[in-house]
Design an enzyme around this catalytic site. Structure first.
Site: not given
Ligand code: ATR
Length: 271
Positions: A68, A104
């Site tokens: 990420k 997220d």
């Protein structure tokens, strides 16, 4: 049916074999009537994988652990929020330009906002990894007051500094008068599902308790929270909402969120 017009989407990570994203996105594509397919790629060499995305014209990619943050330098553009969080979980291929997003934080804040208005709420955020960073950013955006608590105090300190929040070890919290408690650590996940990240004495009636762990869905923390009369949000909520936000970025259309949750619940029961 897969044919010569099918658009390809994927998840890259290592490992990926536990990911629920292929089930979630393929089911959503089908329901949305899109000629698209979604595959999981276990990646050893990130830079080569990104070249593959460009070379093959893969339309959209989910990025999971451990890439990420590592993925950022390989992209053409990173949306401001993802840059602040220092994590990209979604790549959009816009006519050959790879753009990084983070869904997220949206998944977490939308899951919480289905239950409460976050402005001014006192929140205890457990963890200081990638998930905690994204959730913390969302809470900052929404004006919550947050205490960050993490096993490694230096990481808690760094995240608290970035977001201008307070960091405090659990052992020094005397009066646990929080409106919301969020577990953003992996504690409680199978095979350690007999563990909770929080002593039971922190849980009070009326609190809202959210867990990002979704295997099991009812973690020990959520079980104890229910017993104490707290409201709870399980890990499937954030997973579904961050996935829905990915689909919206890729297709320009918002999928039916309740259907996505149902698909994920069924997939988890099958496991
Ligand atoms: P993610 O991106 O999913 O958040 P991560 O960056 O590896 O993953 O972060 C995992 C989080 O869970 C961290 O806050 C980690 O605490 P440390 O910073 O001290 O490593 C926390 N965590 C993992 N296992 C833990 C355990 N057994 N007890 C307490 N915290 C734990």
């Amino acid at each position: 049916m897969i044919d010569a017009q099918t658009k390809l989407y994927s998840v890259i990570g290592n490992p990926v074999n536990h990911s629920l994203s292929p089930i979630m996105h393929n089911a959503a594509f089908k329901r949305m009537g899109l000629n698209a397919a979604y595959l999981a790629f276990e990646v050893e060499h990130l830079e080569e994988a990104i070249r593959g995305i460009r070379g093959l014209g893969i339309q959209g990619v989910s990025v999971i652990l451990p890439f990420k943050t590592q993925v950022i330098p390989f992209l053409d553009e990173v949306e401001a929020v993802a840059e602040k969080i220092k994590a990209v979980n979604t790549i959009q291929n816009k006519g050959g330009r790879l753009i990084g997003h983070n869904t997220d934080w949206r998944g977490a804040t939308e899951a919480l906002e289905e239950e409460v208005d976050l402005k001014g709420k006192k929140v205890l955020l457990l963890g200081a990894g990638g998930a905690a960073r994204a959730i913390g950013f969302g809470l900052k955006e929404k004006g919550s007051q947050v205490i960050i608590s993490n096993r490694s105090p230096d990481k808690a300190h760094e995240l608290a500094k970035d977001l201008e929040f307070v960091n405090q070890p659990l052992s020094s919290i005397r009066e646990p008068n929080f409106d919301i408690i969020i577990n953003a650590t992996s504690v409680g996940m199978v095979p350690h599902d007999d563990e909770s990240p929080l002593p039971k004495k922190f849980l009070r009636e009326g609190m809202l308790v959210m867990d990002i762990v979704y295997q099991p869905l009812k973690t020990k923390l959520l079980q104890e929270a229910e017993e104490q009369g707290c409201r709870t949000i399980d890990g499937l909520e954030m997973l579904a909402l961050q996935g829905a936000a990915q689909l919206e970025i890729w297709t320009g259309r918002r999928p039916e969120i309740n259907q996505i949750k149902e698909d994920l619940r069924k997939a988890l029961h099958r496991k």
